[in-house]
Design a protein around this motif. Sequence first.
Motif, mmCIF file in Angstrom:
data_model
loop_
_atom_site.group_PDB
_atom_site.id
_atom_site.type_symbol
_atom_site.label_atom_id
_atom_site.label_comp_id
_atom_site.label_asym_id
_atom_site.label_seq_id
_atom_site.Cartn_x
_atom_site.Cartn_y
_atom_site.Cartn_z
ATOM 1 N N GLU A 13 -4.294 9.150 1.031
ATOM 2 C CA GLU A 13 -2.400 8.846 0.968
ATOM 3 C C GLU A 13 -2.484 7.998 0.156
ATOM 4 O O GLU A 13 -3.089 6.611 0.030
ATOM 5 N N ARG B 77 -5.076 0.694 5.464
ATOM 6 C CA ARG B 77 -4.074 1.564 5.014
ATOM 7 C C ARG B 77 -3.478 3.270 5.331
ATOM 8 O O ARG B 77 -3.002 3.378 5.129
ATOM 9 N N SER C 112 -3.246 6.862 7.846
ATOM 10 C CA SER C 112 -2.971 6.462 8.609
ATOM 11 C C SER C 112 -3.957 7.493 9.977
ATOM 12 O O SER C 112 -3.710 7.171 10.905
ATOM 13 N N ALA D 138 -0.547 5.204 0.449
ATOM 14 C CA ALA D 138 -0.523 3.695 0.676
ATOM 15 C C ALA D 138 -1.829 3.021 0.518
ATOM 16 O O ALA D 138 -2.494 1.744 0.505
ATOM 17 N N CYS D 139 -2.859 4.074 0.539
ATOM 18 C CA CYS D 139 -4.345 2.842 0.484
ATOM 19 C C CYS D 139 -4.338 2.410 -1.221
ATOM 20 O O CYS D 139 -5.150 2.129 -0.823
ATOM 21 N N GLU E 252 -0.389 -5.028 -0.038
ATOM 22 C CA GLU E 252 0.474 -4.899 1.402
ATOM 23 C C GLU E 252 0.380 -4.708 2.591
ATOM 24 O O GLU E 252 0.984 -5.129 3.256
ATOM 25 N N SER E 253 -0.985 -5.371 3.016
ATOM 26 C CA SER E 253 -1.312 -4.780 4.379
ATOM 27 C C SER E 253 -1.174 -6.045 5.145
ATOM 28 O O SER E 253 -1.092 -7.107 4.611
ATOM 29 N N ASP F 265 -2.816 1.059 -1.994
ATOM 30 C CA ASP F 265 -1.269 0.194 -2.155
ATOM 31 C C ASP F 265 -1.685 -1.467 -1.007
ATOM 32 O O ASP F 265 -1.250 -1.940 0.160
#
Length: 344
Positions: free
Chosen positions: A293, A125, A127, A295-296, A301-302, A298
């Motif tokens: 980040e 997740r 970038s 997003a890691c 959700e990948s 979550d």
Amino acid sequence: FELRVADPEGVLTSEETEALTTRIDRGNDDAETRGRLCCVLFEHWHRQGDNGQAFAFLQRGNDFIAGTYQHKPNDDTLLTARTIKTLDARFFEQRRGWGDPTARPIFILGMPRSATTLVEQIFSRHSAVAALGELRDIGEISEDLARIAVSNRGYPRALTASTEDDIKAAAQRYLGVTEFMSHGSARFTDKMPANFRYLGLIGTLFPNAKVIHCRRDAMDVCFSIYRHNFHGAHGYAFDMAALANYHRQYERLMAHWSDVCPIEILDVDYDRLVDDLDGTVRSMLDYCDLPFEPACLDFHESTRGADTASWAQVRQPIFKNSIGAWRAYEDQLAPLAKALAKPS
């Protein structure tokens, strides 16, 4: 049937369980097929809460499958002893400065079912990171170096005959493959759990790489392996004594690498990861010199595929119900606990 019980909500009808049991008892299928069918019934009865019947099918199924492999636990013990003796502190000191100085690779390793898939999904997740899955290249490089050295001794002893040019060429081969796969990402992960066997080679090829060692309670991880119906190169997984021995040798090797490997290894404990996801993710990213980040966190959700036995878990938020799961079968797993307690 196997797909049905892989679904967390999947159950079988009484007619289906009776038909499967009859088919297994008839013995018309090969041993591996009968073993897989037994594992299906284990999952069914486990969900029904009938632990006695569930484990009876699990053990029967593993016994069927174990007979189809030629796994020799003593080979694991001998390889571990040979590796520790051969790839010692002096070996690394003599090869200081060899390999490639890149810090791009992030190796995620440990026992199967120790959260390696989860950890890679977290990194996927980010970038700056390309998650490349379970790459076989390190193991293949070990075999190729043995051939180049014209040695019949195999890994790891043949590694002592490899020249600096051999090592640099092998490092470039690996980087060439991963460059293509990662599409030029700043960093990439290689999540082959069994790379714990090859940390001597990894430390020689890439002394500035990052290594994340996923750790989990021995009974939890071994029970998870024993129940998960592995295929392929996991011949140890179907026999409690062989499985315990494999785990003991893994622990011996990781203790050795911690002492001598030029790479500083980050240990990530499963229980801590589950209990403190935010803190553990931040420590992993910091270790890899990556900025945090959100997003890691979550990871579930990948949309990325996960071609492992953990594919269902990494689609869900983190959960704690696998911690201590073996205790539901504490009496049946007594031989495993006893074998794990043996000296290595």
